[in-house]
Design a protein around this motif. Structure first.
Motif, PDB file in Angstrom:
ATOM      1  N   VAL A   3       6.138   7.962  -5.136  1.00  0.00           N
ATOM      2  CA  VAL A   3       5.518   6.661  -5.409  1.00  0.00           C
ATOM      3  C   VAL A   3       6.087   6.088  -6.696  1.00  0.00           C
ATOM      4  O   VAL A   3       6.543   6.821  -7.577  1.00  0.00           O
TER       5      VAL A   3
ATOM      6  N   GLU B 177       5.425  -1.388  -9.199  1.00  0.00           N
ATOM      7  CA  GLU B 177       6.237  -2.577  -8.926  1.00  0.00           C
ATOM      8  C   GLU B 177       7.168  -2.906 -10.091  1.00  0.00           C
ATOM      9  O   GLU B 177       8.307  -3.328  -9.882  1.00  0.00           O
TER      10      GLU B 177
ATOM     11  N   SER C  23      -1.191   0.496  -1.562  1.00  0.00           N
ATOM     12  CA  SER C  23       0.246   0.245  -1.443  1.00  0.00           C
ATOM     13  C   SER C  23       0.488  -0.405  -0.092  1.00  0.00           C
ATOM     14  O   SER C  23       0.187   0.179   0.955  1.00  0.00           O
ATOM     15  N   SER C  24       1.010  -1.625  -0.122  1.00  0.00           N
ATOM     16  CA  SER C  24       1.204  -2.360   1.124  1.00  0.00           C
ATOM     17  C   SER C  24       2.645  -2.311   1.619  1.00  0.00           C
ATOM     18  O   SER C  24       2.949  -2.857   2.676  1.00  0.00           O
TER      19      SER C  24
ATOM     20  N   GLU D  33       6.641  -0.026   1.600  1.00  0.00           N
ATOM     21  CA  GLU D  33       7.435   1.174   1.363  1.00  0.00           C
ATOM     22  C   GLU D  33       8.903   0.755   1.323  1.00  0.00           C
ATOM     23  O   GLU D  33       9.311  -0.172   2.029  1.00  0.00           O
TER      24      GLU D  33
ATOM     25  N   CYS E 283       6.820   4.832  -1.839  1.00  0.00           N
ATOM     26  CA  CYS E 283       5.724   3.875  -1.722  1.00  0.00           C
ATOM     27  C   CYS E 283       5.633   3.074  -3.027  1.00  0.00           C
ATOM     28  O   CYS E 283       5.841   3.626  -4.107  1.00  0.00           O
ATOM     29  N   ILE E 284       5.307   1.794  -2.920  1.00  0.00           N
ATOM     30  CA  ILE E 284       5.257   0.914  -4.094  1.00  0.00           C
ATOM     31  C   ILE E 284       3.820   0.456  -4.294  1.00  0.00           C
ATOM     32  O   ILE E 284       3.201  -0.080  -3.377  1.00  0.00           O
ATOM     33  N   VAL E 285       3.306   0.674  -5.525  1.00  0.00           N
ATOM     34  CA  VAL E 285       1.937   0.275  -5.837  1.00  0.00           C
ATOM     35  C   VAL E 285       1.950  -0.704  -7.004  1.00  0.00           C
ATOM     36  O   VAL E 285       2.893  -0.726  -7.800  1.00  0.00           O
TER      37      VAL E 285
END
Length: 514
Positions: free
Chosen positions: A285, A288, A325-326, A328, A345-347
């Motif tokens: 992960v 942003e 996280s919406s 990847e 994954c991007i949070v």
């Protein structure tokens, strides 16, 4: 002080300092310009033998003039020329030898540094901006890791940026003097607030018998909600710690601990273009901010390798807040001379890239903690420690002509053995759930794959605990008849009358004829 009386030039007072005050006095005094020089001679030099001797050569007609003060200063400048050189050297020595003392706060250090630098500038000694920033950093008496952290934050190497970085990172907490600490004492249902006025009572003990501590300042006399440092606490060193994934009935939750955002901003800057080796992280992960910075620094021919897709995951942080996280992404990277891509994954949070345990396993990572060395893909990798003590490796491709291909994909896809191990763990954690319940659980968490059906069946069937505690089959009070007509069902058996003498016995189960 009367505006008519000029500043005293006492013995031992620097000439430049006195001259500066006299120039201010000239702006506010009601004394006419013609008389100012004479007033200064009569009032300011009393007790200063050197100054009196210097002005004794000047006549009254020479000083009683509209430019009398200019004439006086010109004569005094010549008389105190040697002292001016000494003052300049003293200012230089004080500036170069100044450093932060052990009990001095960072704010006080910066203020004194600027004061000494201003004195240096009064003698026409101005340092370049970058050298001034380095001098401020050197005099702060920081350790190697703290110095590297300050250099990382003040990336443009300007004095104002360095000053801001030092004051922000190493700001001292407010002292506890005259602060009434509070603690909570109470049962599980009721809590009573008590003001601690010198009492020796501590916080209630934890399960190990030790007093519970405030998570902000580590005090045993109060808890975090009543901490006097709650508004300006800087909890450094709790960044990027991860725990095992949890699954509920409606969504998949990946647990990754991260704390104080001001500390995390430093953490992100410190590990930009790099990846943190986090063996406790269950999914790879990143935040942003880190992702955008990394992509902007990629070479033009590598930016096209970045692929982003929508995928929903939920991460829970140390403060209990869940971050969704919406999306990847697959990003190009370069580790141990090997071209690879990393699925991440991007949070929307201030964290760097955290490489999960599954990704580290695929890279055949070996950690040598005693030597602070790391091997990936069988080759040594250059590693450095962040200020919080995490291992960090650089992954940004440096050559523009590197043509990355998907030779290696570091993702969190589990191997067959890892799938079996994970499903066994879920089976046990959910009270030895049945095949049907496990299937529903995985589908509700959006973690279901067709290949899991066979594995779940094998896991449940091979569970020894389930076999021992399996509900027994109910026995009927009266058995159903085996036959409904003659010769439909016949029961047969062998019987030994005596050794060597056997007979064959048959019974018709409907008529009981034998």
């Amino acid at each position: 002080m009367s505006k008519k009386v000029p500043p005293k030039f006492c013995d031992g007072t620097p000439y430049s300092f006195w001259k500066n005050k006299v120039e201010m006095w000239q702006l506010v005094t009601p004394v006419p310009k013609k008389e100012q020089a004479i007033v200064v001679v009569l009032e300011a030099f009393e007790g200063n033998t050197k100054a009196e001797r210097a002005v004794s050569e000047l006549s009254t007609e020479h000083l009683h003039h509209d430019n009398g003060m200019l004439r006086l200063f010109a004569h005094m400048d010549t008389a105190f020329k040697t002292e001016k050189v000494d003052e300049a050297y003293t200012a230089y020595t004080n500036f170069t030898q100044f450093s932060k003392q052990e009990l001095m706060s960072m704010n006080d250090y910066v203020l004194e540094f600027e004061h000494l630098n201003h004195k240096l500038a009064l003698h026409d000694m101005k340092l370049p901006n970058t050298i001034l920033a380095f001098r401020l950093l050197d005099g702060a008496n920081l350790g190697p890791n703290e110095r590297q952290l300050a250099l990382t934050v003040a990336s443009d190497l300007k004095y104002e940026t360095m000053k801001s970085a030092l004051k922000r990172i190493f700001q001292s907490p407010k002292p506890l003097n005259n602060v009434q600490e509070e603690s909570y004492v109470g049962s599980s249902r009721y809590a009573k607030k008590r003001i601690n006025k010198g009492s020796s009572k501590q916080n209630p003990p934890d399960k190990t018998g030790r007093p519970t501590r405030c998570r902000i300042c580590e005090s045993t006399m109060h808890w975090a909600p009543e901490c006097p440092h709650r508004n300006n606490a800087r909890c450094v060193g709790e960044v990027a710690e991860a725990v095992t994934a949890d699954v509920d009935q409606c969504k998949e939750v990946e647990l990754t601990l991260a704390t104080n955002l001001s500390s995390n901003e430093i953490f992100v800057i410190e590990s930009s273009h790099s990846a943190i080796l986090d063996t406790a992280c269950t999914r790879t992960v990143c935040g942003e901010t880190w992702f955008n910075s990394y992509c902007s620094n990629l070479a033009a021919n590598l930016k096209g390798k970045v692929k982003v897709c929508k995928k929903r995951s939920v991460f829970k942080f140390g403060d209990g807040e869940k971050v969704i996280s919406s999306k990847e992404a697959v990003i190009p990277a370069f580790i141990a001379g090997k071209k690879l891509s990393i699925k991440v994954c991007i949070v929307a949070s201030q964290i760097p890239l955290l490489l999960s345990k599954a990704s580290l396993k695929k890279a055949s990572t070996q950690l040598d903690l005693s030597q602070d060395k790391v091997k990936m893909f069988g080759k040594p990798v250059k590693v450095h420690l962040t200020s919080s003590g995490h291992y960090c490796i650089e992954i940004l491709p440096r050559c523009n002509n590197v043509n990355l291909s998907d030779d290696v994909l570091l993702s969190d896809t589990l191997s067959q053995d890892e799938v079996v191990k994970a499903l066994k763990k879920l089976h046990v954690q959910f009270g030895h759930a049945s095949e049907e319940n496990l299937l529903k659980l995985l589908k509700n968490a959006n973690a279901w794959k067709k290949d899991y059906a066979t594995v779940i069946s094998d896991v449940v069937q091979s569970c020894e605990v389930c076999a021992v505690h399996k509900r027994p089959v109910a026995r009927p009070v009266v058995s159903l008849p085996w036959a409904s007509d003659v010769n439909e069902t016949v029961a047969m058996d062998l019987h030994e009358i005596e050794p060597g003498l056997w007979y064959y016995h048959m019974i018709d189960l409907f008529s009981r004829f034998s």
